[in-house]
Design an enzyme around this catalytic site. Structure first.
Site, PDB file in Angstrom:
ATOM      1  N   ARG A  68      14.992  -9.816   1.785  1.00  0.00           N
ATOM      2  CA  ARG A  68      15.403  -8.422   0.981  1.00  0.00           C
ATOM      3  C   ARG A  68      16.673  -7.924   1.789  1.00  0.00           C
ATOM      4  NH1 ARG A  68      10.941  -3.697   0.775  1.00  0.00           N
ATOM      5  NH2 ARG A  68      11.235  -3.798   2.908  1.00  0.00           N
ATOM      6  N   HIS A 106      10.871  -7.155   9.061  1.00  0.00           N
ATOM      7  CA  HIS A 106       9.815  -6.813   7.989  1.00  0.00           C
ATOM      8  C   HIS A 106       8.847  -7.923   7.724  1.00  0.00           C
ATOM      9  CE1 HIS A 106       7.675  -3.554   5.918  1.00  0.00           C
ATOM     10  NE2 HIS A 106       8.245  -4.126   4.708  1.00  0.00           N
ATOM     11  N   TYR A 147      -2.565  11.813 -29.990  1.00  0.00           N
ATOM     12  CA  TYR A 147      -1.602  11.153 -30.689  1.00  0.00           C
ATOM     13  C   TYR A 147      -1.811   9.658 -31.289  1.00  0.00           C
ATOM     14  CZ  TYR A 147       1.844  14.685 -28.562  1.00  0.00           C
ATOM     15  OH  TYR A 147       2.377  15.868 -28.437  1.00  0.00           O
ATOM     16  N   ASP A 149       1.280  16.176 -20.748  1.00  0.00           N
ATOM     17  CA  ASP A 149       0.519  17.063 -19.763  1.00  0.00           C
ATOM     18  C   ASP A 149      -0.882  17.317 -19.999  1.00  0.00           C
ATOM     19  OD1 ASP A 149       3.140  18.059 -19.516  1.00  0.00           O
ATOM     20  OD2 ASP A 149       3.052  18.889 -21.423  1.00  0.00           O
ATOM     21  N   LYS A 162       8.454   8.118   3.695  1.00  0.00           N
ATOM     22  CA  LYS A 162       9.444   7.802   2.596  1.00  0.00           C
ATOM     23  C   LYS A 162       8.415   8.209   1.179  1.00  0.00           C
ATOM     24  CE  LYS A 162       8.264   3.008   2.707  1.00  0.00           C
ATOM     25  NZ  LYS A 162       8.545   1.806   3.025  1.00  0.00           N
ATOM     26  N   ARG A 185       5.321   0.715  12.683  1.00  0.00           N
ATOM     27  CA  ARG A 185       5.870   1.432  11.401  1.00  0.00           C
ATOM     28  C   ARG A 185       4.634   1.804  10.633  1.00  0.00           C
ATOM     29  NH1 ARG A 185      10.024  -2.443  11.610  1.00  0.00           N
ATOM     30  NH2 ARG A 185       9.181  -3.325   9.860  1.00  0.00           N
ATOM     31  N   CYS A 196      -1.465  11.956 -22.819  1.00  0.00           N
ATOM     32  CA  CYS A 196      -0.197  13.076 -23.421  1.00  0.00           C
ATOM     33  C   CYS A 196       0.615  13.384 -22.147  1.00  0.00           C
ATOM     34  CB  CYS A 196      -0.650  14.123 -23.958  1.00  0.00           C
ATOM     35  SG  CYS A 196      -1.732  13.975 -25.503  1.00  0.00           S
TER      36      CYS A 196
HETATM   37  C1  LIG Z   1       7.489   1.228   3.705  1.00  0.00           C
HETATM   38  C2  LIG Z   1       7.824   0.413   5.094  1.00  0.00           C
HETATM   39  C3  LIG Z   1       6.787   0.548   6.190  1.00  0.00           C
HETATM   40  C4  LIG Z   1       5.499   1.053   6.237  1.00  0.00           C
HETATM   41  O1  LIG Z   1       4.505  -0.077   5.392  1.00  0.00           O
HETATM   42  P1  LIG Z   1       2.956   0.078   5.325  1.00  0.00           P
HETATM   43  O2  LIG Z   1       2.469  -0.835   4.637  1.00  0.00           O
HETATM   44  O3  LIG Z   1       2.856   1.350   4.148  1.00  0.00           O
HETATM   45  O4  LIG Z   1       2.485   0.299   6.636  1.00  0.00           O
HETATM   46  C5  LIG Z   1       7.274  -0.422   7.321  1.00  0.00           C
HETATM   47  N1  LIG Z   1       8.396  -0.977   7.411  1.00  0.00           N
HETATM   48  C6  LIG Z   1       9.612  -0.599   6.495  1.00  0.00           C
HETATM   49  C7  LIG Z   1      10.860  -1.419   6.556  1.00  0.00           C
HETATM   50  C8  LIG Z   1       8.933  -0.192   5.269  1.00  0.00           C
HETATM   51  O5  LIG Z   1      10.069  -0.081   4.250  1.00  0.00           O
END
Ligand SMILES: *Cc1c(COP(=O)(O)O)cnc(C)c1O
Length: 370
Positions: free
Chosen positions: A136, A165, A265, A312, A38, A221, A310
């Site tokens: 969440r 999660h 600036y 850029d 992602k 994951r 700035c």
């Molecule tokens: C982003 C995400 C992960 C990965 O998490 P890390 O800490 O980068 O390994 C795993 N599961 C879910 C649901 C996530 O949103």
């Protein structure tokens, strides 16, 4: 020092580091790996990372948005892809038609997904998300078996996965994670007794992949660890992991300004003596934070960014680098000589985490793969 004069600022990604990190996790766990790509692969470039990860043995890709999943499909990736979070109702049809697996946690979502699948004459591949303590998204665990039954019994649905999660797997205190894992494993036992266990059960992010074998289940994951970045200050990667990303630029101009000269600036920085001031073509539109202290490496030494960042460009104080010349390489993240600026060092100065630092490197910065 190599002189790359092709770009103003660029990011170099060592895909072999990403592959090495995946090999380490595979060796240590023996589990399937979902490469989390992602946010443009945490700034590393989603497609290149996904391809490298699959080559290194990852079997799944995980994304947060349909647009991210479609980028992979349109490039020809056929692997299973899980959309980890919420799918806008209008996107459900296109997601299912591209064989994207979807997270589901309400009956209403299940209904929409099953209806679109029926229309498309395919099955919707669904992963039931359970909220065991992140607060969440996800169904509360006491209601999960009912929704699992509904998914299991629907001919237009393939009940493919069950997941949760962790909120605090990257902390030394494991109380919350233990509680979440206990709730999840109780649920899994209940599902097994009801013959509702789907083929893919998963819970571990990078931190849990490293620290909690009991929470590994079927797939890990893997996000931040795959990129060779530490999950947190309290959860460091074991030896052997390598960061894949370096962020570089170049000195575009050097001059000596007399005492009392305002720089950038607002003239927030004013020279006190004759000072060597360098210009570097990288700015906040590239992801360099404006309201923070910044350092870069020039000639293997830390140079302080002076005056406002700035859009850029930035200015640096070069009095300690008398040998610095126009076209010399500048390192924002990475190594130069014996010095290194890690994403974690930048994160500390910016009062954020390494995730936000690398995700924030904007799309206009070219990614070079080595
Ligand atoms: C982003 C995400 C992960 C990965 O998490 P890390 O800490 O980068 O390994 C795993 N599961 C879910 C649901 C996530 O949103």
């Amino acid at each position: 020092m190599s002189k790359n004069t092709s770009f103003s600022t660029w990011v170099e990604i060592a895909l072999d580091a990403i592959q090495g990190n995946i090999h380490l996790v595979r060796q240590q766990t023996g589990k399937q790996i979902m490469a989390i790509v992602k946010a443009n692969g945490y700034g590393h470039g989603a497609l290149a990372v996904a391809q490298a990860a699959l080559e290194a043995g990852a079997t799944w890709c995980g994304v947060a948005r349909l647009e991210e999943a479609l980028e992979l499909r349109q490039a020809g990736l056929e692997c299973p892809i899980l959309l980890l979070s919420w799918t806008p109702p209008e996107q459900i049809r296109i997601a299912i038609s591209h064989r994207i697996s979807l997270a589901v946690w309400t009956y209403e979502q299940a209904e929409w997904m099953a209806t679109e699948a029926k229309r498309l004459e395919v099955q919707a591949r669904l992963h039931l998300k359970v909220d065991t303590g992140m607060g969440r998204v996800g169904i509360q665990q006491e209601s999960a078996a009912g929704l699992a039954r509904r998914l299991h019994d629907d001919p237009d649905v393939f009940f493919e996965g069950l997941f949760t999660h962790f909120a605090r797997a990257d902390e030394i205190d494991t109380t919350t994670t233990e509680r979440q894992e206990m709730l999840f494993s109780q649920l899994l036992t209940e599902f097994e007794s009801l013959s509702l266990r789907p083929p893919f059960v998963h819970a571990s992010n990078s931190a849990a992949s490293i620290t909690r074998p009991s929470a590994h289940y079927d797939i890990l994951r893997l996000g931040i660890a795959m990129y060779g970045l530490h999950p947190s200050d309290e959860c460091l990667l074991p030896p052997g992991f390598r960061p894949a990303l370096a962020w570089k630029s170049i000195l575009s101009h050097i001059k000596v300004l007399p005492p009392g000269s305002g720089v950038s600036y607002g003239h927030e920085y004013v020279t006190r003596k004759h000072e060597r001031i360098g210009t570097i073509p990288v700015g906040y539109a590239d992801g360099l934070r404006r309201n923070a202290e910044n350092h870069v490496l020039v000639g293997g030494k830390l140079a302080l960014v002076v005056g406002r960042v700035c859009m850029d460009q930035i200015l640096v104080q070069l009095d300690q680098m008398p040998d610095a010349r126009v076209l010399d390489e500048v390192v924002i993240i990475g190594a130069q000589g014996n010095q290194r600026i890690r994403a974690e060092d930048v994160a500390r100065r910016w009062r954020t985490n390494n995730y936000e630092v690398v995700c924030g490197i904007s799309a206009r910065v070219p990614r070079i793969y080595t």
